[in-house]
Design an enzyme around this catalytic site. Structure first.
Site: not given
Ligand SMILES: *Cc1c(COP(=O)(O)O)cnc(C)c1O
Length: 467
Positions: A111-112
């Site tokens: 998700f980063k």
């Protein structure tokens, strides 16, 4: 939009200023001076928009006049065009009232990427406008390094140097870093541990002359721009499941408290969110705080979900500031006491405010493996260990509140093949666009655990690219 420090003793900055500054000079974190407050009509106007356009519109009030709107819009569209799913952050229904929102379709499958892919472009834009260059430095135990490298690769005004412990990252993790062969990327394989790498990075920042000469900078998770860029997917999820007319709950796998804080920000802006659950592994400081106002550090224990093996959740300071009615003296005192004693004093009033919205949850490795197995057999869904903890949290939450609950799926299962194989006997394949990862050439420099040698290597990279 202007930004102030949670500790009240740093300069007020605009969005571009906090993007480049990261941490405030007083040790605090930057937060918006005032929160944008949106009406139901404002939220409704976003329904059905492509994700990139939705992200642009949600971010616009936070960026203000620091970057021209047309530029921000263009950068958002470029960023999310590079993701491997047309919905960018698709929802998958798992049960009557539980969904997973997949945040892992970016280049490094975690998700980063959603924030860092945009931040690399924002850095480049702001630095070009100022005629400046920076060198991003970081240490990684495996996971966060690749997202930062992919975010910076090929950017004109940025060099990036990432230190990893030689031979101590998984092969997928190493290759995700070392197969990025852009000239401005340097991977240093250090003869030592992750802690050695972190100490070396700290030592480079502490070397004032070197820091100034190389214009060292960081893109770590305390940067406000990273939080801001994580707000839009909560908006997208809520709107897809009936918001703003009906309420929604989120369960968020939590380490540094950045992702769950972004959900809190969306709620603060007026998005109807009934409940937020911060889901942890056995490193459960946040869960202990929410259960009984016990914010005390314990030793970090390794788990199947290594990106959540954290005991000091740095973004918690932003929540604390809000819980304390934005009083910088109270925040400063609590953070200083936390640092000195390992226990954070939080008033009863502030704790009750937190628990009115936030729930804690924690799951050990055996529970995580059991949840991966259950999801596979009952829902036909392969969840990575971080995601499995979030979904387990969503199940307990959904039972109690009856509102649709979205669990944030923070990593692709192929990033953690050993844990999945152990649970269900399957090694999940990499998505097609990464299928040749094991054949791609690698490039890294092996270095001793020695500050002078590493500084020389950084200097050589920076001088070569400046030429
Ligand atoms: C970084 C990370 C987390 C934790 O997110 P925070 O914003 O630090 O709370 C959870 N899952 C995965 C896969 C991550 O990479």
């Amino acid at each position: 939009m202007r930004y102030i420090s949670t500790r009240g003793q740093a300069p007020v900055r605009d969005f571009a200023g906090v993007l480049l500054a990261g941490l405030a000079e007083d040790g605090g974190l930057y937060v918006p001076e005032t929160w944008p407050l949106w009406s139901r009509a404002d939220w409704r106007a976003l329904r059905g928009l492509p994700y990139a356009e939705l992200a642009f519109r949600v971010l616009q009030p936070f960026v203000g006049t620091a970057i021209p709107s047309t530029t921000l819009q263009k950068l958002c569209h470029e960023t999310y065009a590079g993701f491997g799913h047309p919905a960018v952050v698709p929802l998958v229904q798992l049960d009557t009232s539980i969904w997973a929102q997949e945040l892992f379709h970016g280049p490094t499958l975690a998700f980063k990427d959603l924030a860092l892919q945009l931040i690399g472009r924002l850095f480049d834009h702001v630095l070009t406008a100022r005629g400046e260059r920076v060198t991003i430095i970081g240490a990684t135990s495996g996971d966060t390094g690749s997202a930062a490298i992919e975010a910076c690769a090929g950017r004109a005004c940025v060099d990036i140097v990432i230190l990893h412990p030689a031979g101590r990252t998984s092969e997928v993790q190493r290759r995700q870093m070392t197969t990025v062969t852009a000239a401005n990327v340097s991977n240093l394989a250090v003869d030592g541990t992750f802690d050695d790498c972190q100490d070396l990075v700290k030592a480079m920042f502490a070397d004032v002359a070197f820091r100034a000469e190389m214009r060292l900078s960081a893109v770590n998770s305390i940067n406000w721009a990273r939080i801001a860029a994580q707000i839009p997917y909560y908006v997208a999820g809520a709107l897809a499941l009936g918001g703003p007319e009906s309420e929604i709950a989120f369960a968020v796998p939590t380490g540094n408290f950045g992702n769950v804080l972004a959900a809190w920000c969306a709620r603060r802006m007026g998005l109807p969110i009934a409940r937020l659950t911060a889901a942890a592994n056995r490193n459960d400081i946040i869960a202990r705080f929410l259960a009984g106002n016990d914010m005390s550090v314990r030793p970090v224990e390794p788990s199947l979900s290594p990106s959540m093996d954290i005991q000091v959740s740095s973004n918690f300071e932003r929540l604390l500031f809000e819980l304390a009615d934005r009083d910088p003296a109270v925040t400063r005192h609590a953070m200083e006491a936390f640092r000195a004693t390992g226990k954070m004093p939080v008033s009863d009033v502030a704790w009750k405010r937190a628990t009115a919205v936030l729930h804690g949850f924690s799951l050990d490795d055996a529970g995580t493996t059991a949840e991966i197995r259950r999801l596979h057999s009952q829902c036909g869904y392969l969840a990575d260990p971080h995601t499995a903890i979030g979904i387990a949290a969503a199940r307990t939450l959904a039972c109690h509140h009856g509102v649709p609950t979205i669990a944030m799926a923070t990593a692709h299962p192929a990033k953690f093949p050993d844990a999945i194989e152990q649970a269900v006997g399957i090694r999940p394949p990499l998505p097609p666009r990464l299928a040749d990862l094991y054949e791609r050439p690698e490039r890294f420099t092996r270095v001793p655990r020695d500050l002078a040698a590493i500084e020389a290597s950084v200097r050589a990279t920076v001088l070569r690219n400046a030429a």
